[in-house]
Enzyme design. Structure first.
Site, PDB file in Angstrom:
ATOM      1  N   SER A 267     -18.104  17.335 -23.081  1.00  0.00           N
ATOM      2  CA  SER A 267     -17.190  17.970 -21.965  1.00  0.00           C
ATOM      3  C   SER A 267     -17.257  19.636 -21.835  1.00  0.00           C
ATOM      4  O   SER A 267     -17.392  19.975 -23.034  1.00  0.00           O
ATOM      5  CB  SER A 267     -15.692  17.635 -22.492  1.00  0.00           C
ATOM      6  OG  SER A 267     -15.616  16.279 -22.195  1.00  0.00           O
TER       7      SER A 267
ATOM      8  N   ASP B  95     -11.452  20.907 -12.574  1.00  0.00           N
ATOM      9  CA  ASP B  95     -11.485  20.997 -14.162  1.00  0.00           C
ATOM     10  C   ASP B  95     -12.442  22.092 -14.590  1.00  0.00           C
ATOM     11  O   ASP B  95     -13.487  21.807 -15.147  1.00  0.00           O
ATOM     12  CB  ASP B  95     -11.947  19.557 -14.628  1.00  0.00           C
ATOM     13  CG  ASP B  95     -11.731  19.366 -15.963  1.00  0.00           C
ATOM     14  OD1 ASP B  95     -11.082  20.005 -16.857  1.00  0.00           O
ATOM     15  OD2 ASP B  95     -12.395  18.465 -16.551  1.00  0.00           O
TER      16      ASP B  95
ATOM     17  N   HIS C 286      -9.567  20.871 -19.484  1.00  0.00           N
ATOM     18  CA  HIS C 286      -8.933  19.964 -20.188  1.00  0.00           C
ATOM     19  C   HIS C 286      -9.518  20.282 -21.710  1.00  0.00           C
ATOM     20  O   HIS C 286      -9.146  19.566 -22.834  1.00  0.00           O
ATOM     21  CB  HIS C 286      -9.360  18.569 -20.155  1.00  0.00           C
ATOM     22  CG  HIS C 286     -10.532  18.040 -20.243  1.00  0.00           C
ATOM     23  ND1 HIS C 286     -11.492  17.867 -19.304  1.00  0.00           N
ATOM     24  CD2 HIS C 286     -11.131  17.376 -21.287  1.00  0.00           C
ATOM     25  CE1 HIS C 286     -12.833  17.479 -19.828  1.00  0.00           C
ATOM     26  NE2 HIS C 286     -12.456  17.198 -20.762  1.00  0.00           N
TER      27      HIS C 286
END
EC number: 3.4.21.-
Length: 293
Positions: free
Chosen positions: A245, A153, A108
């Site tokens: 992230s 992910d 992402h």
């Protein structure tokens, strides 16, 4: 690249969305957020302008994962830690050096144009003697990545050249063994250190966390967890969050996971951080690097 907006707009957006939904929202490590398109999943990529001064409120256009209640990492202890930058100095995600010319990060975190900084300790853009700068020339997300479900992910990023190995810049091995409950790990990043407020640290933050059982993970997030994820945290409310992230989770000297998503606000009791379970992807990582080198 998302258009930068005043920081108060994003704080107001997050507060209004939370009030309207009346529920705790999930935080991704880096998707753009807009008040025009509220979502149950709030992105957590940082997009902090490093030129604004470390430690100030965010100058960003979306939320981002961060280390909550961590501490300053010791210098030279995380030589695989990378920062993904938009424009000259805008942090939007972390990443991990796993090969002399390849990084891993969260899927992402994908952007069309970005730079990569390795060997840098401070969030400030001021030059550090150990730093090395690169361009990302190829991004390869896992073909099974799904949003907003967050399965698979992870993404590989190819650098425009190989790194020069030093004490500040070197790769880490990806673990082929899945983590067991109770395993002690370390997560690192430059994400915001407060939640729901946004406040970025001056230097790289580190946090010791423990892997939770898959049952506890599933109990915390019913019908949202699969075997491409694992949960980790602690009872004291320490957690990764927005801006972290794609950053590393290191257990027993090997890369075990990547910061993926979690609850918002971060560091809530019984709502652990959720990480990409890299032991499930070692074959894909190796084959993808070989096929694109």
């Amino acid at each position: 690249m998302a258009t930068a907006r005043p920081p108060w707009m994003w704080v107001l957006c997050a507060l209004i969305t939370a009030l309207l939904l009346g529920v705790t929202e999930h935080v991704l490590a880096n998707n753009d957020v807009s008040c025009d398109h509220p979502s149950n999943t709030v992105p957590s990529g940082s997009n902090q302008d490093l030129g604004a001064g470390a430690g100030e409120d965010a100058r960003s256009d979306d939320s981002s994962s961060r280390i909550i209640n961590g501490s300053d990492c010791d210098m030279h202890t995380q030589p695989w830690q990378a920062a993904l930058l938009l424009r000259p100095n805008q942090l939007y995600c972390g990443a991990v050096l796993v090969h002399p010319q390849w990084l891993l990060t969260a899927a992402h975190c994908r952007k069309k144009v970005f730079r990569v900084r390795l060997g840098h300790y401070s969030l400030s853009p001021v030059y550090e003697s150990g730093q090395q700068m690169f361009q990302g020339v190829k991004s390869i997300p896992h073909p099974g990545y799904s949003h907003p479900g967050h399965s698979n992910d992870l993404m590989l990023i190819k650098l425009n050249r190989r790194i020069r190995p030093t004490k500040d810049v070197r790769p880490i091995n990806v673990s082929s063994h899945c983590p067991s409950a109770g395993t002690k790990c370390l997560v690192s990043g430059w994400g915001t250190t407060k939640s729901p407020q946004v406040h970025f640290p001056k230097v790289l933050q580190c946090l010791n966390i423990s892997v939770l059982s898959q049952k506890r993970c599933e109990d915390a997030y019913p019908r949202q967890i699969d075997d491409t994820m694992f949960c980790a945290g602690d009872k004291a409310g320490r957690d990764s969050c927005q801006g972290d992230s794609g950053g590393p989770v290191v257990c027993n000297g090997s890369l075990q996971g990547l910061v993926s998503w979690g609850d918002y606000p971060c560091a809530r009791p019984n709502r652990p951080g959720v990480y990409t379970n890299l032991c499930k992807f070692t074959k894909w990582i190796q084959e993808t690097i070989q096929a694109n080198s």
